[in-house]
Design a protein around this motif. Structure first.
Motif, PDB file in Angstrom:
ATOM      1  N   ILE A   2      23.381   7.637 -29.793  1.00  0.00           N
ATOM      2  CA  ILE A   2      22.360   7.122 -28.895  1.00  0.00           C
ATOM      3  C   ILE A   2      22.995   6.857 -27.531  1.00  0.00           C
ATOM      4  N   ASP A   3      22.529   7.613 -26.530  1.00  0.00           N
ATOM      5  CA  ASP A   3      22.985   7.402 -25.165  1.00  0.00           C
ATOM      6  C   ASP A   3      22.004   6.549 -24.371  1.00  0.00           C
ATOM      7  N   GLU A   4      20.724   6.674 -24.727  1.00  0.00           N
ATOM      8  CA  GLU A   4      19.692   5.977 -23.968  1.00  0.00           C
ATOM      9  C   GLU A   4      18.526   5.622 -24.874  1.00  0.00           C
ATOM     10  N   LEU A   5      17.960   4.469 -24.628  1.00  0.00           N
ATOM     11  CA  LEU A   5      16.802   4.005 -25.395  1.00  0.00           C
ATOM     12  C   LEU A   5      15.578   4.085 -24.486  1.00  0.00           C
ATOM     13  N   LEU A   6      14.504   4.705 -24.973  1.00  0.00           N
ATOM     14  CA  LEU A   6      13.271   4.829 -24.215  1.00  0.00           C
ATOM     15  C   LEU A   6      12.175   4.012 -24.877  1.00  0.00           C
ATOM     16  N   LEU A   7      11.522   3.170 -24.093  1.00  0.00           N
ATOM     17  CA  LEU A   7      10.351   2.426 -24.537  1.00  0.00           C
ATOM     18  C   LEU A   7       9.157   3.078 -23.862  1.00  0.00           C
ATOM     19  N   ILE A   8       8.258   3.648 -24.668  1.00  0.00           N
ATOM     20  CA  ILE A   8       7.108   4.370 -24.124  1.00  0.00           C
ATOM     21  C   ILE A   8       5.838   3.677 -24.597  1.00  0.00           C
ATOM     22  N   ASP A   9       5.225   2.940 -23.684  1.00  0.00           N
ATOM     23  CA  ASP A   9       4.000   2.196 -23.978  1.00  0.00           C
ATOM     24  C   ASP A   9       3.280   1.963 -22.660  1.00  0.00           C
ATOM     25  N   ASP A  10       1.970   2.106 -22.653  1.00  0.00           N
ATOM     26  CA  ASP A  10       1.210   1.956 -21.411  1.00  0.00           C
ATOM     27  C   ASP A  10       1.039   0.507 -20.975  1.00  0.00           C
ATOM     28  N   ASP A  11       1.366  -0.433 -21.839  1.00  0.00           N
ATOM     29  CA  ASP A  11       1.172  -1.843 -21.521  1.00  0.00           C
ATOM     30  C   ASP A  11       2.460  -2.436 -20.955  1.00  0.00           C
ATOM     31  N   ASN A  20      13.083  -6.985 -24.149  1.00  0.00           N
ATOM     32  CA  ASN A  20      13.795  -8.220 -24.507  1.00  0.00           C
ATOM     33  C   ASN A  20      14.184  -8.257 -25.978  1.00  0.00           C
ATOM     34  N   ILE A  21      13.401  -7.622 -26.830  1.00  0.00           N
ATOM     35  CA  ILE A  21      13.721  -7.549 -28.264  1.00  0.00           C
ATOM     36  C   ILE A  21      14.931  -6.638 -28.499  1.00  0.00           C
ATOM     37  N   VAL A  22      14.963  -5.468 -27.850  1.00  0.00           N
ATOM     38  CA  VAL A  22      16.015  -4.494 -28.142  1.00  0.00           C
ATOM     39  C   VAL A  22      17.313  -4.725 -27.384  1.00  0.00           C
ATOM     40  N   GLU A  23      17.254  -5.374 -26.234  1.00  0.00           N
ATOM     41  CA  GLU A  23      18.458  -5.540 -25.414  1.00  0.00           C
ATOM     42  C   GLU A  23      19.658  -6.138 -26.155  1.00  0.00           C
ATOM     43  N   PRO A  24      19.481  -7.181 -26.971  1.00  0.00           N
ATOM     44  CA  PRO A  24      20.657  -7.729 -27.669  1.00  0.00           C
ATOM     45  C   PRO A  24      21.329  -6.730 -28.620  1.00  0.00           C
ATOM     46  N   PHE A  25      20.584  -5.781 -29.117  1.00  0.00           N
ATOM     47  CA  PHE A  25      21.129  -4.799 -30.056  1.00  0.00           C
ATOM     48  C   PHE A  25      21.760  -3.603 -29.340  1.00  0.00           C
ATOM     49  N   PHE A  26      21.403  -3.393 -28.074  1.00  0.00           N
ATOM     50  CA  PHE A  26      21.831  -2.209 -27.331  1.00  0.00           C
ATOM     51  C   PHE A  26      22.379  -2.626 -25.965  1.00  0.00           C
ATOM     52  N   GLU A 109       4.677  -1.439 -37.165  1.00  0.00           N
ATOM     53  CA  GLU A 109       3.449  -2.077 -36.695  1.00  0.00           C
ATOM     54  C   GLU A 109       3.795  -3.062 -35.584  1.00  0.00           C
ATOM     55  N   LYS A 110       3.028  -2.974 -34.471  1.00  0.00           N
ATOM     56  CA  LYS A 110       3.236  -3.917 -33.368  1.00  0.00           C
ATOM     57  C   LYS A 110       2.965  -5.329 -33.841  1.00  0.00           C
ATOM     58  N   PRO A 111       3.677  -6.263 -33.309  1.00  0.00           N
ATOM     59  CA  PRO A 111       4.675  -6.159 -32.253  1.00  0.00           C
ATOM     60  C   PRO A 111       6.060  -5.822 -32.815  1.00  0.00           C
ATOM     61  N   LEU A 112       6.855  -5.181 -31.996  1.00  0.00           N
ATOM     62  CA  LEU A 112       8.244  -4.916 -32.349  1.00  0.00           C
ATOM     63  C   LEU A 112       8.955  -6.262 -32.457  1.00  0.00           C
ATOM     64  N   ASP A 113       9.821  -6.389 -33.449  1.00  0.00           N
ATOM     65  CA  ASP A 113      10.559  -7.644 -33.597  1.00  0.00           C
ATOM     66  C   ASP A 113      11.998  -7.359 -34.008  1.00  0.00           C
ATOM     67  N   HIS A 114      12.812  -8.410 -34.017  1.00  0.00           N
ATOM     68  CA  HIS A 114      14.238  -8.263 -34.347  1.00  0.00           C
ATOM     69  C   HIS A 114      14.442  -7.681 -35.738  1.00  0.00           C
ATOM     70  N   LYS A 115      13.618  -8.102 -36.677  1.00  0.00           N
ATOM     71  CA  LYS A 115      13.745  -7.625 -38.055  1.00  0.00           C
ATOM     72  C   LYS A 115      13.548  -6.099 -38.120  1.00  0.00           C
ATOM     73  N   ALA A 116      12.561  -5.574 -37.391  1.00  0.00           N
ATOM     74  CA  ALA A 116      12.308  -4.133 -37.394  1.00  0.00           C
ATOM     75  C   ALA A 116      13.480  -3.374 -36.759  1.00  0.00           C
ATOM     76  N   VAL A 117      14.028  -3.912 -35.693  1.00  0.00           N
ATOM     77  CA  VAL A 117      15.173  -3.259 -35.027  1.00  0.00           C
ATOM     78  C   VAL A 117      16.390  -3.266 -35.954  1.00  0.00           C
ATOM     79  N   LYS A 118      16.648  -4.393 -36.584  1.00  0.00           N
ATOM     80  CA  LYS A 118      17.770  -4.461 -37.542  1.00  0.00           C
ATOM     81  C   LYS A 118      17.607  -3.436 -38.655  1.00  0.00           C
ATOM     82  N   LYS A 119      16.382  -3.287 -39.133  1.00  0.00           N
ATOM     83  CA  LYS A 119      16.120  -2.343 -40.226  1.00  0.00           C
ATOM     84  C   LYS A 119      16.414  -0.901 -39.821  1.00  0.00           C
ATOM     85  N   ILE A 120      16.050  -0.514 -38.631  1.00  0.00           N
ATOM     86  CA  ILE A 120      16.314   0.882 -38.229  1.00  0.00           C
ATOM     87  C   ILE A 120      17.779   1.114 -37.916  1.00  0.00           C
TER      88      ILE A 120
END
Length: 122
Positions: A2-11, A20-26, A109-120
């Motif tokens: 993984i070189d780059e993380l993309l968040l793609i959402d219109d909101d 803010n959820i993913v930054e601590p992991f990446f 399922e939204k919202p993304l959370d720390h638990k989901a990031v840890k799982k992936i």
């Protein structure tokens, strides 16, 4: 890789929260925000050698998540992508359709959370 993380959402708020959820992991990874699939597609195709981890919303204007996934298919052999769908849809048809797509990694399922990031990351 993984070189780059993309968040793609219109909101905008969702992208802010997800960042803010993913930054601590990446912490040593570039995180880029896109508000529709078309912007993200252009970016990816202009940087095809980069390894991308993507969190993708399905329902967006301009180019939705499904159209984005289909547009990537002709380039699948040249790209390095890991795509996780992050959607508020709990429609079984959406989940089944995602599971059948060759670029699909998981459905969160939204919202993304720390638990989901840890799982992936496991």
């Amino acid at each position: 890789m993984i070189d780059e993380l993309l968040l793609i959402d219109d909101d905008e708020i969702t992208n802010f929260v997800n960042r803010n959820i993913v930054e601590p992991f990446f912490q040593n990874t570039t995180i880029s925000l896109f508000y529709n699939g078309s912007e993200a597609l252009d970016y990816i195709l202009s940087n095809p050698s980069v390894g991308y981890l993507i969190f993708l919303d399905l329902n967006m204007p301009v180019m939705n998540g499904w159209e984005f996934l289909e547009a990537l298919l002709p380039h699948i052999d040249k790209l390095h992508l890991t795509i996780h769908i992050v959607s508020s849809s709990i429609d079984p048809e959406d989940i089944n359709r995602a599971k059948e797509h060759p670029l699909f990694e998981s459905f969160i399922e939204k919202p993304l959370d720390h638990k989901a990031v840890k799982k992936i990351l496991k």
